[in-house]
Design a protein around this motif. Structure first.
Motif, PDB file in Angstrom:
ATOM      1  N   GLU A   6       0.782   4.259  -2.536  1.00 35.41           N
ATOM      2  CA  GLU A   6       0.567   5.642  -2.068  1.00 35.41           C
ATOM      3  C   GLU A   6       1.645   6.565  -2.641  1.00 35.41           C
ATOM      4  OE1 GLU A   6       0.909   6.137   2.147  1.00 35.41           O
ATOM      5  OE2 GLU A   6       0.160   8.181   2.096  1.00 35.41           O
ATOM      6  N   THR A  23      -5.754   5.543   2.307  1.00 29.93           N
ATOM      7  CA  THR A  23      -6.890   5.287   3.209  1.00 29.93           C
ATOM      8  C   THR A  23      -6.759   3.882   3.821  1.00 29.93           C
ATOM      9  OG1 THR A  23      -8.234   6.644   1.743  1.00 29.93           O
ATOM     10  CG2 THR A  23      -9.422   5.273   3.336  1.00 29.93           C
ATOM     11  N   ALA A  24      -6.442   2.902   2.970  1.00 29.14           N
ATOM     12  CA  ALA A  24      -6.315   1.512   3.448  1.00 29.14           C
ATOM     13  C   ALA A  24      -5.169   1.392   4.455  1.00 29.14           C
ATOM     14  CB  ALA A  24      -6.073   0.578   2.259  1.00 29.14           C
ATOM     15  N   ASP A  35      -4.695   7.430  -3.508  1.00 27.09           N
ATOM     16  CA  ASP A  35      -5.618   7.870  -2.457  1.00 27.09           C
ATOM     17  C   ASP A  35      -6.229   6.668  -1.730  1.00 27.09           C
ATOM     18  OD1 ASP A  35      -5.036  10.391  -3.292  1.00 27.09           O
ATOM     19  OD2 ASP A  35      -6.895  10.698  -4.420  1.00 27.09           O
ATOM     20  N   ASN A  36      -6.662   5.681  -2.504  1.00 29.72           N
ATOM     21  CA  ASN A  36      -7.262   4.481  -1.894  1.00 29.72           C
ATOM     22  C   ASN A  36      -6.249   3.745  -1.027  1.00 29.72           C
ATOM     23  OD1 ASN A  36      -9.616   5.044  -3.224  1.00 29.72           O
ATOM     24  ND2 ASN A  36      -9.235   3.626  -4.909  1.00 29.72           N
ATOM     25  N   TYR A  91       0.840  -1.209   0.000  1.00 27.01           N
ATOM     26  CA  TYR A  91       0.000   0.000   0.000  1.00 27.01           C
ATOM     27  C   TYR A  91       0.873   1.257   0.000  1.00 27.01           C
ATOM     28  CZ  TYR A  91      -4.534  -2.286   0.676  1.00 27.01           C
ATOM     29  OH  TYR A  91      -5.679  -3.010   0.481  1.00 27.01           O
ATOM     30  N   ASP A 122      -3.901   3.792   6.399  1.00 24.01           N
ATOM     31  CA  ASP A 122      -4.284   4.448   7.662  1.00 24.01           C
ATOM     32  C   ASP A 122      -5.177   3.531   8.490  1.00 24.01           C
ATOM     33  OD1 ASP A 122      -2.814   6.646   7.105  1.00 24.01           O
ATOM     34  OD2 ASP A 122      -4.473   7.887   6.392  1.00 24.01           O
ATOM     35  N   ALA A 123      -6.125   2.884   7.816  1.00 19.92           N
ATOM     36  CA  ALA A 123      -7.046   1.982   8.527  1.00 19.92           C
ATOM     37  C   ALA A 123      -6.283   0.809   9.145  1.00 19.92           C
ATOM     38  CB  ALA A 123      -8.115   1.481   7.563  1.00 19.92           C
TER      39      ALA A 123
END
Lengths: 64, 260
Positions: free
Chosen positions: B183, B197-198, B193-194, B179, B200-201
């Motif tokens: 990024e 987000t992934a 962007d996706n 990821y 960070d989660a």
């Protein structure tokens, strides 16, 4: 002795010839197309087209 | 084989592709075990069907090297290391699938080669639109711009799939690293962007943090036990598996102990 030598050579040629004929002589030629379904360990490309401009090693081997 | 692994590690990000074709009918499971035991991380192809035209003929090992110009530059049993090392200098745009591009697209191609895929896509898109706006568009420029965009998109899709699969298999370290590549490589693009987000989660997920820490501990333990005897390694791996029961790291430790 000479006759025996000739026989051995002929036999060697007979056996060797099909092996040599089966082996592709590709040096200097355009690489034949290839396509791979899947691999163990990730491959970044799975066909010759995807490898254009890069360097490729295709190696036959065996675990035993 | 360690020599080939070294070659792979040196050039895998610089435009080298290896297709190692096991030709003795070894099962996929056995081949996976063999690769793990020998530390072989380059791609392994099962069977020979995909490579018709590349007949080795007189037995194994046998290899072919395809150069940056698309021609076979070497074939034989041993001696490809030097040939490959020399040929790698000719690779201009690693991973692009093209050795040269139309005028005006060299920068986008070089940006792609630097793994800045998002910028390469944006640059190629800009060039494509400018070219299409002309009364007589240069077909080569259009084709190469579209090629760069398609290739970058394919990289994004491949990395996204890799990250998702790794996450599903609880290989969290691999998922997070992938990821991160997405990024960084696709800043300002949906892929990037996706991925952000992934990522960070995943960082906020306590269960995942626990799994990642356990995997790091396993790696540290393995590094310490590198020169230990098999029995000692086995004992430690089993103790680790017991301590971290239920986690992916424990599964791995169990599997490693069984393989010793």
């Amino acid at each position: 002795m000479r006759r025996l030598g000739a026989t051995v050579l002929s036999a060697a040629f007979l056996f060797a010839a099909p092996v040599l004929m089966a082996q592709a002589d590709l040096k200097g030629k355009d690489a034949p197309d290839f396509k791979v379904g899947s691999t163990i360990n990730e491959a970044q490309a799975l066909s010759l087209d995807e490898c254009r401009g890069d360097v490729v090693l295709i190696k036959y081997w065996g675990v035993n | 084989m360690p020599q080939l692994e070294r070659l792979w590690n040196e050039f895998k990000d610089k435009g080298l592709h290896i297709f190692h074709v096991e030709s003795q009918g070894t099962s996929e499971d056995d081949l996976k075990k063999f690769c793990r035991a020998k530390g072989m991380t380059f791609p392994q192809v099962m069977g020979q069907g995909s490579f018709s035209g590349y007949e080795g003929g007189s037995g194994i090992p046998y290899a072919f090297v395809i150069g940056a110009d698309g021609k076979v530059i070497w074939q034989g049993r041993e001696g490809y290391h030097a040939v490959i090392t020399e040929e790698m200098a000719k690779v201009r745009f690693p991973g692009l699938g093209k050795g040269s591009v139309a005028k005006g697209l060299e920068k986008a191609a070089a940006t792609f080669a630097q793994k800045n895929y998002g910028k390469a896509m944006a640059d190629a898109q800009k060039k494509l639109e400018a070219e299409k706006g002309k009364s007589s568009a240069d077909a080569a420029v259009v084709a190469d711009a579209e090629h760069i965009i398609a290739r970058a998109t394919a990289v994004g899709e491949r990395l996204q799939k890799k990250a998702e699969n790794a996450k599903a298999e609880r290989e969290y370290a691999i998922a997070m690293a992938t990821y991160k590549i997405l990024e960084d490589g696709f800043k300002g693009q949906p892929f990037g962007d996706n991925a952000a987000t992934a990522l960070d989660a995943m960082k906020a997920d306590k269960e995942i943090s626990k799994e990642v820490k356990a995997l790091q501990q396993l790696d540290a333990m393995l590094a310490q036990l590198e020169k230990a005897a098999a029995d000692e390694k086995k004992k430690n791996l089993k103790a680790f598996a017991e301590k971290f029961k239920g986690l992916k790291a424990a599964e791995k430790a169990d599997q490693m102990a069984a393989n010793l």
